[in-house]
Design an enzyme around this catalytic site. Structure first.
Site, PDB file in Angstrom:
ATOM      1  CE  LYS A 100      -4.352   1.256   2.175  1.00 13.99           C
ATOM      2  NZ  LYS A 100      -5.324   0.361   1.593  1.00 13.99           N
ATOM      3  CD  GLU A 127      -7.210  -7.207   1.883  1.00 17.21           C
ATOM      4  OE1 GLU A 127      -8.020  -6.423   2.722  1.00 17.21           O
ATOM      5  OE2 GLU A 127      -7.286  -6.544   0.581  1.00 17.21           O
ATOM      6  CG  ASP A 169      -5.810  -2.571   3.307  1.00 19.76           C
ATOM      7  OD1 ASP A 169      -5.045  -2.210   4.151  1.00 19.76           O
ATOM      8  OD2 ASP A 169      -6.345  -2.260   2.453  1.00 19.76           O
ATOM      9  CD  GLU A 183     -17.575  -2.396  -7.727  1.00 19.37           C
ATOM     10  OE1 GLU A 183     -18.542  -1.622  -6.970  1.00 19.37           O
ATOM     11  OE2 GLU A 183     -16.373  -2.372  -7.381  1.00 19.37           O
ATOM     12  CB  SER A 201      -3.400   4.053   0.004  1.00 19.49           C
ATOM     13  OG  SER A 201      -3.192   4.428  -1.526  1.00 19.49           O
ATOM     14  CE  LYS A 243      -8.949   0.911   4.899  1.00 24.34           C
ATOM     15  NZ  LYS A 243      -8.544  -0.132   3.780  1.00 24.34           N
TER      16      LYS A 243
HETATM   17  P1  GTP Z   1     -11.436  -1.889   3.170  1.00 25.09           P
HETATM   18  O1  GTP Z   1     -11.512  -0.825   4.387  1.00 25.09           O
HETATM   19  O2  GTP Z   1     -11.708  -1.225   1.885  1.00 25.09           O
HETATM   20  O3  GTP Z   1     -10.169  -2.500   3.240  1.00 25.09           O
HETATM   21  O4  GTP Z   1     -12.604  -2.745   3.527  1.00 25.09           O
HETATM   22  P2  GTP Z   1     -12.300  -3.991   4.613  1.00 25.09           P
HETATM   23  O5  GTP Z   1     -11.441  -3.780   5.633  1.00 25.09           O
HETATM   24  O6  GTP Z   1     -14.034  -4.079   5.193  1.00 25.09           O
HETATM   25  O7  GTP Z   1     -12.264  -5.332   3.632  1.00 25.09           O
HETATM   26  P3  GTP Z   1     -12.859  -5.721   2.428  1.00 25.09           P
HETATM   27  O8  GTP Z   1     -12.683  -7.335   2.781  1.00 25.09           O
HETATM   28  O9  GTP Z   1     -14.372  -5.219   2.398  1.00 25.09           O
HETATM   29  O10 GTP Z   1     -12.317  -5.276   1.389  1.00 25.09           O
HETATM   30  C1  GTP Z   1     -10.985  -4.992   1.255  1.00 25.09           C
HETATM   31  C2  GTP Z   1     -10.378  -4.929  -0.289  1.00 25.09           C
HETATM   32  O11 GTP Z   1     -11.233  -5.681  -1.145  1.00 25.09           O
HETATM   33  C3  GTP Z   1     -10.916  -3.423  -0.995  1.00 25.09           C
HETATM   34  O12 GTP Z   1      -9.635  -2.718  -0.655  1.00 25.09           O
HETATM   35  C4  GTP Z   1     -10.966  -4.123  -2.395  1.00 25.09           C
HETATM   36  O13 GTP Z   1      -9.519  -4.159  -3.095  1.00 25.09           O
HETATM   37  C5  GTP Z   1     -11.622  -5.312  -2.489  1.00 25.09           C
HETATM   38  N1  GTP Z   1     -13.174  -5.092  -2.593  1.00 25.09           N
HETATM   39  C6  GTP Z   1     -13.685  -5.146  -1.531  1.00 25.09           C
HETATM   40  N2  GTP Z   1     -15.088  -4.732  -2.028  1.00 25.09           N
HETATM   41  C7  GTP Z   1     -15.269  -4.480  -3.382  1.00 25.09           C
HETATM   42  C8  GTP Z   1     -16.016  -4.074  -4.300  1.00 25.09           C
HETATM   43  O14 GTP Z   1     -17.114  -3.862  -4.155  1.00 25.09           O
HETATM   44  N3  GTP Z   1     -15.623  -3.758  -5.627  1.00 25.09           N
HETATM   45  C9  GTP Z   1     -14.326  -3.984  -5.914  1.00 25.09           C
HETATM   46  N4  GTP Z   1     -13.997  -3.981  -6.952  1.00 25.09           N
HETATM   47  N5  GTP Z   1     -13.276  -4.476  -4.687  1.00 25.09           N
HETATM   48  C10 GTP Z   1     -13.590  -4.833  -3.845  1.00 25.09           C
HETATM   49 MG    MG Z   2      -8.481  -3.113   2.293  1.00 26.41          MG
END
Ligand code: GTP
Ligand code: MG
Length: 227
Positions: A73, A167, A100, A182, A77, A81
């Site tokens: 990362k 991650e 992550d 997306e 970023s 975050k």
């Molecule tokens: P983040 O704060 O975004 O890291 O979310 P989180 O800690 O709740 O984790 P989550 O498992 O939801 O998502 C982690 C990562 O998965 C994101 O940084 C994206 O790379 C991917 N991701 C999750 N949701 C989506 C989605 O709806 N679309 C796409 N394209 N990628 C996603």
């Molecule tokens: Mg993430």
């Protein structure tokens, strides 16, 4: 005595700006050390995945992994975050609050490869599973599907062992195709993206699920024919 302490002694408190610069340099150094740990963790987990893939190829004449992507990362970023999570901005806080910083994406050929790869990775003695989010079993409302694991891997340094979080996102080629398109909506607000676009993407996610299942089934039929 540390370099900055010597400097501090020689300067008294005359030039606070210089002291601030020294602090800044220390922080950068600490950040660099942390980045090296995350890079090492990516290497370790990648190697584990590659070894599993090679074993499968030799034993079963099938390569479950199509390819692997990875990234560290970026500082920007990381900062975004931390601000978004409303936590302290420090190296320790990154360590405690982000999971992550080190990211690996495993693109598999078939759906059934995903669970296999995840299970074989998590089963390894030195891997600790911290979190498992199965967005294949339970897709996100927009249609997103992938298996997410947060694992910790030990990194052996000269004087200590650090358990570093990585991650791991595991998905099929089709799921990855969908997620990349997306992802282009990520920086747009709900209002900026029409419902039509969101519905079309959701429909694509459904078609892709069907496609993945059908490809899996054809693959198994071909395999059964050959046996
Ligand atoms: P983040 O704060 O975004 O890291 O979310 P989180 O800690 O709740 O984790 P989550 O498992 O939801 O998502 C982690 C990562 O998965 C994101 O940084 C994206 O790379 C991917 N991701 C999750 N949701 C989506 C989605 O709806 N679309 C796409 N394209 N990628 C996603
Ligand atoms: Mg993430």
């Amino acid at each position: 005595m540390e370099f900055h302490e010597i400097l501090q002694m020689n300067m008294g408190n005359k030039n606070l700006d210089v002291l601030k610069n020294i602090d800044f340099i220390e922080n950068i150094k600490e950040f660099g050390i942390m980045q090296q740990l995350y890079r090492a963790a990516i290497k370790e987990v990648r190697t584990k995945l590659e070894i599993l893939d090679e074993e499968f190829q030799i034993k079963y004449d099938h390569s479950p992994i199509h390819h692997i992507e990875y990234r560290l990362k970026s500082p920007q970023s990381i900062m975004d975050k931390l601000i978004q999570k409303d936590v302290e901005i420090s190296t320790q806080s990154i360590w405690n609050n982000l999971s992550d910083v080190a990211g690996i994406r495993v693109i598999c050929n078939y759906i059934s490869d995903i669970d296999k790869i995840a299970a074989f990775l998590v089963r390894q003695d030195d891997i600790t599973l911290i979190r498992r989010n199965d967005y294949i079993e339970n897709p996100k409302p927009n249609g997103y599907r992938s298996l997410h694991l947060i694992v910790a891997v030990p990194i052996f340094l000269s004087d200590s062992t650090k358990h570093v979080k990585v991650e791991v996102q595991i998905r099929t080629i089709a799921m990855d195709f969908w997620a990349s398109l997306e992802h282009k909506l990520k920086y747009k607000t709900q209002d900026e993206v029409s419902k039509v676009i969101r519905d079309r993407l959701f429909d694509c996610a459904r078609s892709i699920t069907q496609l993945d299942l059908e490809m899996q089934s054809i693959y198994e039929a071909i395999k059964a024919d050959q046996e």
